[in-house]
Scaffold this motif. Structure first.
Motif, PDB file in Angstrom:
ATOM      1  N   ILE A   1      -0.494  -3.950 -14.271  1.00 29.40           N
ATOM      2  CA  ILE A   1      -0.337  -3.875 -13.224  1.00 29.40           C
ATOM      3  C   ILE A   1      -0.550  -1.713 -13.072  1.00 29.40           C
ATOM      4  CG2 ILE A   1       2.205  -2.941 -11.888  1.00 29.40           C
ATOM      5  CD1 ILE A   1       3.927  -5.077 -13.388  1.00 29.40           C
ATOM      6  N   ALA A   2      -1.288  -2.269 -11.685  1.00 32.82           N
ATOM      7  CA  ALA A   2      -1.767  -0.743 -11.338  1.00 32.82           C
ATOM      8  C   ALA A   2      -1.648  -0.793  -9.850  1.00 32.82           C
ATOM      9  CB  ALA A   2      -3.187  -0.372 -11.820  1.00 32.82           C
ATOM     10  N   TRP A   3      -2.009   0.592  -9.629  1.00 32.96           N
ATOM     11  CA  TRP A   3      -2.498   0.980  -7.782  1.00 32.96           C
ATOM     12  C   TRP A   3      -3.647   1.192  -8.116  1.00 32.96           C
ATOM     13  CZ3 TRP A   3       1.122   0.485  -4.216  1.00 32.96           C
ATOM     14  CH2 TRP A   3       2.070   0.811  -4.629  1.00 32.96           C
ATOM     15  N   LYS A   4      -4.431   0.985  -7.579  1.00 32.50           N
ATOM     16  CA  LYS A   4      -6.189   0.861  -7.212  1.00 32.50           C
ATOM     17  C   LYS A   4      -6.491   1.274  -5.673  1.00 32.50           C
ATOM     18  CE  LYS A   4      -6.169  -1.314 -10.919  1.00 32.50           C
ATOM     19  NZ  LYS A   4      -7.366  -0.743 -12.061  1.00 32.50           N
ATOM     20  N   ASN A   5      -7.335   2.179  -5.699  1.00 33.32           N
ATOM     21  CA  ASN A   5      -7.854   2.558  -4.003  1.00 33.32           C
ATOM     22  C   ASN A   5      -8.882   2.357  -4.169  1.00 33.32           C
ATOM     23  OD1 ASN A   5     -10.277   4.349  -5.649  1.00 33.32           O
ATOM     24  ND2 ASN A   5      -9.556   5.725  -6.598  1.00 33.32           N
TER      25      ASN A   5
ATOM     26  N   ILE B   1       0.949  -1.137   0.079  1.00 29.71           N
ATOM     27  CA  ILE B   1      -0.127   0.173  -0.079  1.00 29.71           C
ATOM     28  C   ILE B   1       0.826   0.929   0.043  1.00 29.71           C
ATOM     29  CG2 ILE B   1      -1.633   1.186   0.777  1.00 29.71           C
ATOM     30  CD1 ILE B   1      -2.431  -1.474   2.448  1.00 29.71           C
ATOM     31  N   ASN B   2       0.684   2.428  -1.001  1.00 37.13           N
ATOM     32  CA  ASN B   2       0.911   3.234  -0.784  1.00 37.13           C
ATOM     33  C   ASN B   2       1.152   4.559   0.142  1.00 37.13           C
ATOM     34  OD1 ASN B   2      -0.776   4.951  -2.477  1.00 37.13           O
ATOM     35  ND2 ASN B   2       0.407   4.195  -4.200  1.00 37.13           N
ATOM     36  N   LYS B   3       1.711   5.884   0.225  1.00 37.26           N
ATOM     37  CA  LYS B   3       1.724   6.564   0.767  1.00 37.26           C
ATOM     38  C   LYS B   3       0.426   7.534   0.290  1.00 37.26           C
ATOM     39  CE  LYS B   3       4.479   9.655  -1.771  1.00 37.26           C
ATOM     40  NZ  LYS B   3       6.084   9.977  -2.172  1.00 37.26           N
ATOM     41  N   ASN B   4      -0.642   6.808  -0.755  1.00 39.26           N
ATOM     42  CA  ASN B   4      -1.934   7.589  -1.682  1.00 39.26           C
ATOM     43  C   ASN B   4      -2.472   6.525  -0.419  1.00 39.26           C
ATOM     44  OD1 ASN B   4      -0.810  10.020  -2.479  1.00 39.26           O
ATOM     45  ND2 ASN B   4      -0.744   8.569  -4.644  1.00 39.26           N
ATOM     46  N   ASN B   5      -2.757   5.264  -0.478  1.00 33.98           N
ATOM     47  CA  ASN B   5      -3.512   4.849   0.166  1.00 33.98           C
ATOM     48  C   ASN B   5      -4.285   4.219  -0.948  1.00 33.98           C
ATOM     49  OD1 ASN B   5      -4.407   3.460   2.433  1.00 33.98           O
ATOM     50  ND2 ASN B   5      -6.135   3.705   2.371  1.00 33.98           N
ATOM     51  N   GLU B   6      -3.221   3.676  -2.386  1.00 35.46           N
ATOM     52  CA  GLU B   6      -3.823   2.824  -3.224  1.00 35.46           C
ATOM     53  C   GLU B   6      -2.391   1.202  -3.326  1.00 35.46           C
ATOM     54  OE1 GLU B   6      -3.755   6.158  -6.515  1.00 35.46           O
ATOM     55  OE2 GLU B   6      -1.694   6.102  -5.684  1.00 35.46           O
ATOM     56  N   LEU B   7      -3.588   0.163  -3.265  1.00 37.12           N
ATOM     57  CA  LEU B   7      -3.197  -1.522  -3.344  1.00 37.12           C
ATOM     58  C   LEU B   7      -2.417  -1.422  -4.636  1.00 37.12           C
ATOM     59  CD1 LEU B   7      -2.743  -4.059  -1.677  1.00 37.12           C
ATOM     60  CD2 LEU B   7      -5.210  -4.218  -2.899  1.00 37.12           C
TER      61      LEU B   7
ATOM     62  N   ASP C   1     -12.133   2.655  -3.356  1.00 36.01           N
ATOM     63  CA  ASP C   1     -13.169   2.569  -3.925  1.00 36.01           C
ATOM     64  C   ASP C   1     -13.013   1.384  -5.225  1.00 36.01           C
ATOM     65  OD1 ASP C   1     -15.050   3.798  -2.310  1.00 36.01           O
ATOM     66  OD2 ASP C   1     -13.641   6.595  -2.996  1.00 36.01           O
ATOM     67  N   GLU C   2     -12.116   2.029  -6.507  1.00 40.37           N
ATOM     68  CA  GLU C   2     -11.465   0.498  -6.500  1.00 40.37           C
ATOM     69  C   GLU C   2     -11.084  -0.401  -6.871  1.00 40.37           C
ATOM     70  OE1 GLU C   2      -9.055   3.163 -10.306  1.00 40.37           O
ATOM     71  OE2 GLU C   2      -8.397   2.523  -8.036  1.00 40.37           O
ATOM     72  N   LEU C   3     -11.432  -0.957  -5.609  1.00 41.33           N
ATOM     73  CA  LEU C   3     -10.945  -2.344  -4.826  1.00 41.33           C
ATOM     74  C   LEU C   3     -12.074  -2.888  -4.893  1.00 41.33           C
ATOM     75  CD1 LEU C   3      -9.100  -4.650  -3.616  1.00 41.33           C
ATOM     76  CD2 LEU C   3      -9.330  -4.042  -2.050  1.00 41.33           C
ATOM     77  N   LYS C   4     -13.089  -2.298  -3.948  1.00 38.89           N
ATOM     78  CA  LYS C   4     -14.566  -2.148  -3.610  1.00 38.89           C
ATOM     79  C   LYS C   4     -15.531  -2.818  -5.704  1.00 38.89           C
ATOM     80  CE  LYS C   4     -15.319  -0.028   0.182  1.00 38.89           C
ATOM     81  NZ  LYS C   4     -15.973   1.615   0.853  1.00 38.89           N
ATOM     82  N   GLU C   5     -15.043  -2.785  -6.446  1.00 39.09           N
ATOM     83  CA  GLU C   5     -15.960  -2.963  -7.804  1.00 39.09           C
ATOM     84  C   GLU C   5     -15.081  -4.366  -8.698  1.00 39.09           C
ATOM     85  OE1 GLU C   5     -18.440  -1.940  -8.105  1.00 39.09           O
ATOM     86  OE2 GLU C   5     -18.477  -0.811  -6.337  1.00 39.09           O
TER      87      GLU C   5
ATOM     88  N   LEU D   1      -8.253  -7.294   2.017  1.00 31.21           N
ATOM     89  CA  LEU D   1      -7.160  -6.345   1.472  1.00 31.21           C
ATOM     90  C   LEU D   1      -7.629  -4.503   1.654  1.00 31.21           C
ATOM     91  CD1 LEU D   1      -6.997  -7.686  -2.326  1.00 31.21           C
ATOM     92  CD2 LEU D   1      -5.283  -7.121   0.067  1.00 31.21           C
ATOM     93  N   ILE D   2      -9.420  -4.715   1.814  1.00 37.11           N
ATOM     94  CA  ILE D   2     -10.105  -3.680   2.297  1.00 37.11           C
ATOM     95  C   ILE D   2      -9.614  -3.596   4.041  1.00 37.11           C
ATOM     96  CG2 ILE D   2     -11.912  -1.917   3.390  1.00 37.11           C
ATOM     97  CD1 ILE D   2     -13.351  -3.548   0.645  1.00 37.11           C
TER      98      ILE D   2
END
Length: 137
Positions: free
Chosen positions: A107-111, A12-18, A113-117, A129-130
């Motif tokens: 490869i992507a960073w997902k926030n 998890i990055n500093k923007n809280n993205e996975l 809200d994206e993870l939920k979908e 993960l959430i």
């Protein structure tokens, strides 16, 4: 029954993205997952996690903590699995797919809200993960 052992890295990055990868066999619909893979002979779960992270994302990681061990049996497939989930942080490398199995497509960073979908390879991981993302805020 066959046994399969592996590791997964939760980054998890500093923007809280996975950090996630889009993966699947060539003839399958591709789905999202945290980087993960099977343990090799004489490899620890920690070493497996570090190797899989680098193979699938290009990033070199350091383990922070072991979060969970998931054990499951799939009688219809005649297999049992044990997967160790580690919280990791990037300490080097660069974003690059170098998967020897050729199963990674993006490869992507997902926030959160994206993870939920997202269509996940392992839908049962969504809550874990959430929770990890919520705990990193």
């Amino acid at each position: 029954m066959q046994k399969w052992f592996g590791s997964s890295g939760i980054c998890i990055n500093k923007n809280n993205e996975l950090l996630m990868v889009l993966q699947g066999k060539p003839d399958e619909n591709k789905k999202w997952s945290v980087p993960s893979g099977g343990q090799e002979i004489n490899e620890t779960f920690e070493e497996c996690c570090i190797r899989e992270m680098e193979e699938e994302t290009g990033y070199i990681v350091e383990l922070i903590d072991e979060i969970k061990v998931k054990k499951a049996s799939y009688k219809e497939l005649n297999i049992s699995v044990e997967v160790h989930y580690f919280l990791v942080k990037i300490v080097g490398g660069e974003r690059k797919i170098q998967d020897p199995d050729h199963l990674i497509y993006d490869i992507a960073w997902k926030n959160i809200d994206e993870l939920k979908e997202l269509d996940l390879s392992f839908p049962g991981d969504r809550i874990l993960l959430i929770d990890c993302m919520n705990n990193q805020k």
